[in-house]
Design an enzyme around this catalytic site. Structure first.
Site, PDB file in Angstrom:
ATOM      1  CG  HIS A   1      28.285   6.372  36.698  1.00  0.00           C
ATOM      2  ND1 HIS A   1      29.000   5.539  35.865  1.00  0.00           N
ATOM      3  CD2 HIS A   1      27.004   5.934  36.647  1.00  0.00           C
ATOM      4  CE1 HIS A   1      28.185   4.637  35.343  1.00  0.00           C
ATOM      5  NE2 HIS A   1      26.965   4.858  35.808  1.00  0.00           N
TER       6      HIS A   1
ATOM      7  CG  ASP B   1      32.370   5.095  35.827  1.00  0.00           C
ATOM      8  OD1 ASP B   1      32.050   5.355  37.000  1.00  0.00           O
ATOM      9  OD2 ASP B   1      31.551   5.029  34.894  1.00  0.00           O
TER      10      ASP B   1
ATOM     11  CB  SER C   1      25.789   1.777  35.652  1.00  0.00           C
ATOM     12  OG  SER C   1      25.642   2.243  34.336  1.00  0.00           O
TER      13      SER C   1
END
Length: 480
Positions: free
Chosen positions: A71, A102, A180
């Protein structure tokens, strides 16, 4: 006391890393990932939304590769990376992306970027109560941030990016925007990748564990991304004694009840089968297995760790008889596509009617509002034939030729002149090869929209010009 000691150990690891010479600092392998995004509008599929930007983290692993989350780079048009001890940004390119789990791999074509960088080695997913440190660039900050926490549990969870249900590890270190893609470190080894938080709890974060990372790295060894397969069935727990007796289970047997089965799995499993064991591990009545030192994990984690095409050994109970079967791990696409990234949505316009393929990305456009329940229900439905993808009427561009139907939108197109619509390309064929004077589009079970075919064809060019639509179609993505 033990937890406090663990936190002190984690803090000590951070200090020992920071105390080293900057050129030898293992944290030189942690990078900031900046991306420019240009995402499509699924309601108006020929347009894109405003350009956006985002920042995340990544970590260098063997082979001059940067491991990060998908992402961070999904729908990105320009990506740069920056080392934690430098100010310069370097253009990066994507090597592989697996949106299912992901994860993504990037690289920088300047060899000097990787100078004085020691790639992190992959360790094992820590057991609960193990101290870890999380490194990254939260909220897009310029300086590297290091926090410490403890692994709370390892379980299957829904990945926000893909909606896949895969193994994840919960930790009590906060995972904020920008974190992230950053490494989770234990004993100097990479044991996970930070990827999402939990707004319903305070200080709850999640990492992608090494089982999933290794699956991704093995998957791409042949130069392509296949992704993760699906379990292929739904189940319920068997904690009620009466239900177990009804299914003819013995006193010493435990397992879960198969509720529904996808078409691709019907040759192996049936509703009311009881799943007793997976890969030699007994399935408890709550669905858990205990593969590592008695640490519970849901049985589904064993299936999803297999590569596509691999088989998993199951023991089931059918009408009181134990059977051993093998289930092939595969993709099981439904009528509704998943979330679409790094591609533009297909569409077709005729007489102002905008048709597109149903996907989770289309449903996401409702944001905080609930999408139509009729469309949501298609997410769980099997394809009726190979290549079957649900087609939806997104909206109608108003014109005199479509008078009376201009209020329509978010409708499931099921038939054209009584013939079932297989997918968007099939719709185009049905319209363009129609030799009848009138054409009827059937929405849902039965809501007919009948128009003069010649009139809507002739009106289409002027409608496209008036609404500044560059083309009446985009048909780039083959039925999956």
């Amino acid at each position: 006391m033990k937890k406090l000691l663990a936190v002190f150990c984690a803090i000590g690891l951070v200090f020992s890393l920071a105390a080293q010479n900057m050129n030898d600092d293992p944290l030189n392998a942690v990078v900031c990932v900046d991306s420019i995004f240009y995402r499509p509008n699924y309601f108006i599929p020929w347009e894109s939304k405003m350009q956006d930007a985002g920042s995340g983290s990544g970590v260098v692993i063997a082979g001059n590769r940067i491991l990060t989350v998908a992402h961070n780079v999904a729908d990105a048009t320009y990506i740069t990376v920056r080392r934690q001890n430098e100010d310069a940004k370097h253009p990066a390119r994507v090597l592989f992306v697996d949106h299912d789990c992901d994860l993504a791999l990037l690289t920088v074509d300047e060899p000097a970027f990787f100078a004085n960088v020691t790639p992190f080695e992959l360790g094992q997913t820590p057991l609960p109560q193990t101290p870890v440190v999380v490194a990254g660039f939260p909220i897009g900050g310029d300086e590297l941030s290091i926090t410490q926490g403890v692994i709370s549990r390892v379980e299957c969870r829904s990945y926000v990016h893909s909606l896949h249900y895969l193994l994840a590890a919960q930790l009590d270190a906060a995972i904020n925007p920008g974190n992230s893609g950053g490494p989770v470190i234990s004993d100097g080894l990479l044991v996970g990748i930070a990827f999402q938080g939990n707004s319903s709890g305070e200080g709850l974060g999640y990492m992608i564990p090494t089982e999933i990372i290794r699956h991704f790295l093995k998957d791409i060894e042949d130069g392509r991304v296949d992704g993760f397969g699906y379990v292929g069935f739904t189940f319920s727990t068997l904690e009620n004694p009466a239900t177990r007796r009804f299914l003819k289970m013995k006193e010493n047997q435990t397992g879960v009840r198969i509720i529904s089965v996808k078409k691709a799995t019907k040759d192996v499993l049936r509703p009311d089968d009881v799943l007793l064991a997976v890969e030699g591990l007994t399935v408890a009545n709550n669905g858990n297995v205990r593969p590592l030192g008695g640490i519970a994990r849901q049985f589904a984690s064993l299936l999803t760790q297999k590569q596509l095409g691999e088989k998993v050994h199951l023991v089931i109970l059918r009408d009181g008889e134990e059977l051993e079967v093998e289930l092939t791990i595969r993709k099981i696409p439904g009528q509704c596509l998943g979330r679409l990234y790094d591609k533009l949505p297909d569409y077709y316009i005729i007489g102002g009617f905008i048709f597109t393929t149903l996907s989770d990305s289309f449903l996401d456009e409702w944001q905080n509002n609930a999408p139509p329940s009729e469309l949501v229900a298609l997410r769980s439905k099997d394809r009726e034939a190979p290549g079957h993808e649900a087609v939806v009427l997104s909206m109608v561009l108003g014109d005199k030729v479509n008078m009376g139907y201009q209020f329509l939108g978010a409708e499931h197109l099921t038939k054209v002149n009584g013939k079932k619509v297989l997918n968007l390309k099939d719709l185009v064929s049905l319209v363009e090869n129609c030799e009848e004077e009138f054409i009827t589009f059937t929405m849902g079970e039965y809501f007919p929209v009948t128009l003069n075919l010649k009139e809507i064809k002739e009106a289409t060019p002027s409608i496209l010009e008036r609404y500044r639509v560059p083309s009446d179609r985009r048909l780039e993505n083959l039925a999956r």
